[in-house]
Design an enzyme around this catalytic site. Structure first.
Site, short mmCIF file in Angstrom:
data_model
loop_
_atom_site.label_atom_id
_atom_site.label_comp_id
_atom_site.label_asym_id
_atom_site.label_seq_id
_atom_site.Cartn_x
_atom_site.Cartn_y
_atom_site.Cartn_z
N GLY A 215 0.82 -1.20 0.00
CA GLY A 215 0.00 0.00 0.00
C GLY A 215 0.85 1.25 0.00
N GLY A 220 -0.42 2.73 7.28
CA GLY A 220 -0.52 1.96 8.52
C GLY A 220 -0.08 0.51 8.40
N GLU A 439 -8.42 33.84 -8.41
CA GLU A 439 -9.12 32.87 -7.56
C GLU A 439 -10.62 32.91 -7.78
OE1 GLU A 439 -7.39 30.68 -6.46
OE2 GLU A 439 -5.47 31.71 -6.52
N ASP A 515 -1.77 25.55 -12.21
CA ASP A 515 -3.05 25.24 -12.86
C ASP A 515 -2.80 24.59 -14.22
OD1 ASP A 515 -4.34 26.47 -10.78
OD2 ASP A 515 -4.53 28.40 -11.81
C1 NHX Z 1 6.10 32.09 -7.67
N1 NHX Z 1 3.97 31.65 -6.70
O1 NHX Z 1 6.36 30.92 -7.61
C2 NHX Z 1 4.96 32.65 -6.89
C3 NHX Z 1 5.39 33.11 -5.53
C4 NHX Z 1 -1.71 32.88 -9.74
C5 NHX Z 1 -2.53 34.07 -7.79
N2 NHX Z 1 6.83 32.94 -8.36
O2 NHX Z 1 -3.37 28.73 -9.20
O3 NHX Z 1 0.03 30.79 -6.05
O4 NHX Z 1 3.22 31.69 -8.81
O5 NHX Z 1 -5.60 29.19 -8.04
C6 NHX Z 1 -0.19 24.47 -4.07
C7 NHX Z 1 -1.08 24.95 -5.04
C8 NHX Z 1 3.22 27.30 -5.85
C9 NHX Z 1 1.10 24.93 -4.05
C10 NHX Z 1 -0.65 25.89 -5.97
C11 NHX Z 1 2.82 26.36 -4.93
C12 NHX Z 1 1.08 27.27 -6.87
C13 NHX Z 1 -2.06 29.27 -7.36
C14 NHX Z 1 2.83 28.79 -7.77
C15 NHX Z 1 -2.18 31.68 -7.63
N3 NHX Z 1 -4.42 29.28 -7.41
N4 NHX Z 1 1.01 30.25 -7.94
C16 NHX Z 1 -3.34 29.08 -8.08
C17 NHX Z 1 -0.04 30.55 -7.23
C18 NHX Z 1 3.18 31.23 -7.71
C19 NHX Z 1 2.36 27.76 -6.82
C20 NHX Z 1 1.53 25.87 -4.97
C21 NHX Z 1 0.67 26.34 -5.94
C22 NHX Z 1 -1.67 32.93 -8.25
C23 NHX Z 1 -1.36 30.48 -7.91
C24 NHX Z 1 2.27 30.10 -7.35
ZN ZN Z 2 -5.12 29.15 -10.07
#
Ligand code: NHX
Ligand code: ZN
Length: 615
Positions: A215, A220, A439, A515
């Site tokens: 698994g 666990g 968002e 995304d």
């Molecule tokens: C960078 N961060 O890396 C900057 C600081 C487009 C408003 N230069 O799509 O935060 O660009 O809808 C989990 C999920 C990093 C962890 C998403 C770590 C995304 C997130 C890159 C919003 N929300 N992008 C999004 C975002 C970025 C990143 C993550 C993550 C933004 C976008 C981060």
């Molecule tokens: Zn996004």
């Protein structure tokens, strides 16, 4: 102490000892305080008539002097007494007058046969003795280690010092294992067998010698093995596969032998080998490296031991792995790990049960809704859920409370998903707007299309994972299937963040990278694995190698198909983007008003969002 450092340290000590032996101790022991001197030193002493006895062989002149030699400085390093007679040695020159000179000086001189044995003896002494000393040193070290000297298991030289934990009782029972009902059921038979092996022996049944718990990490498996031992009330021997991997060939095998010897003495008992894939990997037919001898020997020893021990005695071997596909087939043959017990990620009910088990250890406020937490943690493992409970307890303490509340649990879920909040991070108004529109773009499109999970939360509070904001969607019910429409709508929702940025500011940012990745992954899987493209139909171009590692796939298609797939992926995503853009264009007022609200509030719950949307 660091294991590797320890080994190097002792090897260096060993080498230094050999060096010292050769240079100082041997010459002393074998009485040959022979000093090599120059030929003119010899002639000078001859002149002084100071030479006592001379022995000449084919290559050397060995002589002693009557009194101290004139030019000889006593060696202070060795502390040799300068008054004692020293034997000197010099090369034999082609000197026709040598005999005359010797006679003239009055020395006693003889011609001797070179000692034929001596080179051999010398070789034996200079090689054999150091090795002997090494061996003795080695033995000494491993004995020290067995006693726990030198910092316990800091080193694993010498005879196996198998780190085996013998516990009379693990103290764990099946009630400690939540949400693994099928696995528990499969293991009850083993428990019963350990309780009364005679019942099974009487009917002539051969019992399973081993069961393999497979698994994903954190589900666990170790806990289940401990619970089996606890339920059966037998000793529990536990060792990790990586502990068999040793520096020297044969050591791992010795550990296996040791382990089984101990287990046999303590039968009935459970032997648990964690991460068995480290030693049980498929043996390659090709031997390019030749460096896998150690692992192979260990595996062979394990197989031998499993075949060798008496199945009726009551030693049951449990092993755990998350890479069952990579195990050597020999391990899975009947009479070995022929039972395979899947230990899967918990479902909704399982997650709730696991949360409740771990919540017993902390003070929980009345009326906490574990079900909603379980619902929001789809795909989480037992270990992650345990972590969520602990995080929430820590948060409660941080906020000066004595009980864990719902808000603690909810925040902890987000901590596990996206890291801690970065409250101190300064974000410009312009960027805040971009993030908020991004968002709300996701949220609006998710809410306005069918077959999409409801919005649970929208936030623009940055997290330590690097996320500047995110939109959480949580399915109402647990889902095991995804329809083509749902898959496509997921992609639409992923593209909606970027679409909102473009619509609002007529420019795009790098923020959408995550995304884009996710959208592309889904689109690709739709084509290559789920038969969801009109172009190709039900054809698998990609197969999952490991059921527990969703990333581990192999692509099987021609280059031509590969580029067609790429084009198809592009098409799906651009269709999705178009759909998202259309939805947002038709709801610009909502996008504006909710984004403004979000910039102001920083976080909106799903309910608030729906109210705003339906206003
Ligand atoms: C960078 N961060 O890396 C900057 C600081 C487009 C408003 N230069 O799509 O935060 O660009 O809808 C989990 C999920 C990093 C962890 C998403 C770590 C995304 C997130 C890159 C919003 N929300 N992008 C999004 C975002 C970025 C990143 C993550 C993550 C933004 C976008 C981060
Ligand atoms: Zn996004």
């Amino acid at each position: 102490m660091n294991n590797k450092k320890g080994k190097v340290f002792y090897i260096v000590i060993g080498l230094v000892i050999i060096f010292l032996m050769n240079y100082f101790v041997f010459p002393f022991l074998f009485g040959s305080q022979t000093k090599e001197v120059s030929y003119d030193f010899f002639l000078e002493e001859l002149d002084r008539k100071n030479i006592d006895e001379v022995e000449i062989d084919d290559t050397f002149i060995v002589f002693t002097t009557k009194t101290n030699a004139k030019n000889d400085k006593p060696s202070s390093l060795l502390g040799v007494d300068s008054n004692s007679k020293t034997t000197y040695k010099t090369g034999l020159m082609d000197d026709p007058a040598l005999v005359a000179k010797l006679e003239h000086s009055g020395a006693k001189f003889t011609k001797v046969q070179p000692e034929e044995m001596s080179p051999i003896l010398a070789t034996i002494l200079s090689y054999g003795i150091p090795i002997l000393i090494m061996v003795i040193f080695w033995r000494f070290l491993s004995k020290q280690m067995a006693k726990g000297g030198f910092g316990g298991n800091a080193m694993s030289f010498g005879k196996s010092n198998a780190k085996v934990y013998v516990k009379a009782q693990t103290g764990k029972t099946f009630s400690d294992v939540a949400g693994q009902d099928e696995a528990k059921e499969a293991l009850t038979e083993i428990v019963d067998f350990l309780h009364n092996p005679k019942k099974y022996a009487a009917i002539g049944a051969t019992l399973p010698k081993g069961a393999l718990l497979v698994g994903p990490p954190g589900t666990g498996k170790t806990l289940l093995a401990q619970a089996v031992a606890g339920e059966a009330n037998v000793p529990f021997f536990s060792i990790s596969g990586s502990e068999f991997v040793e520096m020297f060939v044969g050591m791992g095998a010795a550990k296996v032998r040791d382990l089984f010897k101990q287990a046999n003495e303590k039968a009935p008992c459970i032997v648990f080998i964690d991460e068995i894939d480290t030693i049980g990997k498929k043996r390659d037919s090709a031997h390019f490296s030749g460096g896998n001898d150690e692992r192979e020997q260990t595996l062979n020893q394990l197989l031998t031991e499993m075949d060798g021990f008496d199945g009726k005695k009551g030693v049951v071997i449990l092993a755990a792995t998350n890479r069952p596909d990579s195990l050597d087939k020999a391990l899975l043959r009947p009479g070995r790990f022929d039972r395979r017990i899947p230990v899967e990620l918990p479902d909704l009910r399982g997650r709730e049960a696991i949360l409740r088990v771990h919540a017993k250890k902390v003070n929980i406020a009345d009326g906490v809704d574990f079900k909603s937490i379980a619902n929001a943690t789809s795909g989480a493992s037992g270990a992650e859920l345990a972590n969520i409970i602990n995080e929430s307890a820590l948060r409660a303490v941080r906020l000066g409370r004595i009980e864990v509340e719902q808000s603690d649990l909810e925040e902890s879920v987000e901590v596990i998903l996206a890291g801690y909040q970065r409250k101190g991070m300064v974000i410009s108004q312009k960027e805040k707007e971009i993030i908020a529109y991004h968002e709300v773009g996701h949220a609006l499109v998710a809410a306005l299309q069918k077959n999409s999970a409801p919005v649970h939360k929208i936030t623009i509070i940055p997290r330590t994972s690097g996320a500047l904001g995110y939109t959480m969607q949580v399915e109402e019910d647990e889902k095991f299937l995804m329809s083509k429409e749902e898959a496509f709508n997921k992609i639409v929702t992923f593209t909606a963040g970027r679409a909102a940025e473009k619509l609002m500011f007529n420019s795009v940012t790098t923020g959408a990278s995550n995304d884009i990745e996710q959208a592309t992954k889904i689109a690709r899987a739709m084509i290559t694995r789920y038969g969801m493209s009109d172009e190709f139909g039900m054809v698998a171009f990609e197969t999952l190698n490991n059921p527990y590692l969703s990333e581990d796939t192999s692509l099987m298609c021609s280059n031509e198909t590969s580029s067609k797939i790429d084009r198809e992926v592009v098409k799906i995503i651009s269709d999705a983007y178009e759909k998202a853009e259309t939805i947002l264009r038709n709801n610009m007022q909502k996008l504006n008003s909710i984004a403004r609200y979000l910039i102001d509030k920083e976080t909106i719950t799903g309910d608030e969002f729906m109210d705003l949307l339906n206003m």
